[in-house]
Design an enzyme around this catalytic site. Structure first.
Site, mmCIF file in Angstrom:
data_model
loop_
_atom_site.group_PDB
_atom_site.id
_atom_site.type_symbol
_atom_site.label_atom_id
_atom_site.label_comp_id
_atom_site.label_asym_id
_atom_site.label_seq_id
_atom_site.Cartn_x
_atom_site.Cartn_y
_atom_site.Cartn_z
ATOM 1 N N ASP A 79 13.446 8.857 -11.835
ATOM 2 C CA ASP A 79 12.570 9.832 -11.197
ATOM 3 C C ASP A 79 11.123 9.663 -11.633
ATOM 4 O O ASP A 79 10.809 9.033 -12.645
ATOM 5 C CB ASP A 79 13.043 11.253 -11.501
ATOM 6 C CG ASP A 79 13.088 11.554 -12.994
ATOM 7 O OD1 ASP A 79 13.577 10.699 -13.750
ATOM 8 O OD2 ASP A 79 12.649 12.650 -13.407
ATOM 9 N N GLU A 134 14.632 13.036 -15.554
ATOM 10 C CA GLU A 134 14.020 13.020 -16.885
ATOM 11 C C GLU A 134 12.764 13.867 -16.931
ATOM 12 O O GLU A 134 12.420 14.428 -17.991
ATOM 13 C CB GLU A 134 13.689 11.568 -17.278
ATOM 14 C CG GLU A 134 13.213 11.392 -18.715
ATOM 15 C CD GLU A 134 11.703 11.524 -18.895
ATOM 16 O OE1 GLU A 134 11.245 11.632 -20.057
ATOM 17 O OE2 GLU A 134 10.971 11.534 -17.875
#
Length: 370
Positions: A79, A134
């Site tokens: 991400d 994350e």
């Protein structure tokens, strides 16, 4: 494969990754693409590829490596943060695009290593971990689920998180706490403030004190970590422009050194605030001690990292440390470009990082395992 061919593949892979939007919470498309690419690679490279939510664990086939070979994990998040970026492109020796530095350059190295390394030359058992979420709260990070379901990851000898570090080795990490502070007062008419109790004014006194605080320095294994406390958001400051506010809310971010436990850090925040505001902890991320003396880390330093520094920010090395697994931060992305508008990264750092990992992974052996 010739060096120029590898460099071209690295550039193309990073551009490909940056062309797949993956803001936090929307990692499905990039996870699908990465999984397909892993499964379509050279036959016999992977012993298993496992999908967990929007995360992937890929184990390189063991082959004929020696018994006792160290177990290494290369770890990267899929991400990105949500920032303004134009279309992904290569220009002037750089790759532009969301996540180019943080941390799709690291993902590109992981993928190209799997596609180009001679498995027979590996001196270790290698596992690649690609994971989602994350860039958000600790509890929502999908690496937690991956570690819970893939128990073998808790037996790694070393995990390398390929966070952007300019090919410098970042050891350990500070812990991070977010807390909501609610300062309470009493409403009244702004023409007669003496009849009220201004919550913003009460909060301002605390913020003024906070602004004068100096970082607290901790030296661990020769590395300097700084404990800092910062107000990062202020909101809900009033009911109207002629009403003395009875509530003022501040987000407090406390970053603490690796020698401080999560419990002690919470107590430090409570002590700092005292009875001036209500404290609600909203995100709790533990710190991680540096693994400076680990033999696998020493070998990584020997093969050409550009320096060794403490990690002032928080990373997922802390999750591995909590399992008793040594972990470090090392990646080709540019630290200063992380979370930037119009993010980019150096292609020469990308090529250099691949070379460092290749030399390291093909030079270690059983004597380096702890």
């Amino acid at each position: 494969m010739a060096r120029d061919d590898v460099n071209d593949r690295l550039d193309e892979t990073l551009l490909w990754l940056c062309s797949i939007a993956s803001p936090i919470g929307e990692e499905r498309a990039i996870a699908d693409a990465a999984e397909q690419r892993l499964r379509a690679g050279k036959p016999g490279v992977f012993a298993r590829v496992v999908r967990i939510g929007d995360s992937i664990v890929a184990e390189i086939a063991r082959g004929a490596r020696e018994v006792g070979a160290p177990r290494i994990g290369l770890v990267g998040h899929l991400d990105t943060v949500r920032t303004e970026n134009g279309p992904a492109r290569l220009e002037g020796g750089r790759c532009f695009g969301a996540g180019a530095s943080d941390m799709k350059s690291g993902l590109a190295v992981m993928l190209v290593l799997a596609e180009t390394l001679d498995v027979a030359r590996l001196g270790c058992d290698l596992t690649l971990v690609f994971y989602a979420r994350e860039e958000g709260p600790f509890a929502e990070n999908e690496l937690g689920r991956v570690l819970a379901e893939e128990k073998a990851l808790s037996t790694l000898d070393l995990a390398v998180c390929l966070e952007p570090s300019d090919n410098r080795l970042h050891l350990g990490c500070n812990g991070s706490i977010h807390a909501t502070l609610t300062f309470e007062g009493r409403t009244g008419h702004s023409a007669r403030p003496w009849e009220a109790d201004n919550a913003i004014t009460k909060g301002a006194l605390f913020l003024s004190e906070l602004g004068r605080r100096e970082p607290v320095v901790s030296v661990i294994d020769g590395l300097t970590y700084r404990t800092v406390t910062t107000a990062t958001q202020a909101k809900d400051g009033g009911r109207g422009r002629n009403v003395v506010p009875d509530r003022f809310i501040v987000n407090l971010n406390h970053r603490f050194a690796p020698t401080t436990s999560l419990e002690q850090a919470q107590e430090d925040v409570r002590r700092l605030v005292g009875d001036r505001a209500h404290v609600l902890f909203t995100d709790l991320s533990p710190a991680a001690l540096p693994s400076a003396s680990h033999p696998l880390v020493a070998r990584l330093v020997e093969v050409g990292v550009k320096g060794v520094e403490p990690k002032q920010a928080w990373t997922d090395v802390a999750r591995f440390a909590a399992l008793g697994v040594a972990a470090v931060n090392f990646g080709p992305g540019e630290n200063a470009q992380a979370h930037q508008k119009n993010e980019s990264t150096s292609l020469s750092l990308l090529h250099e990082g691949y070379g460092i990992f290749k030399r390291w992974l093909t030079s270690i052996g059983p004597t380096d395992a702890r």
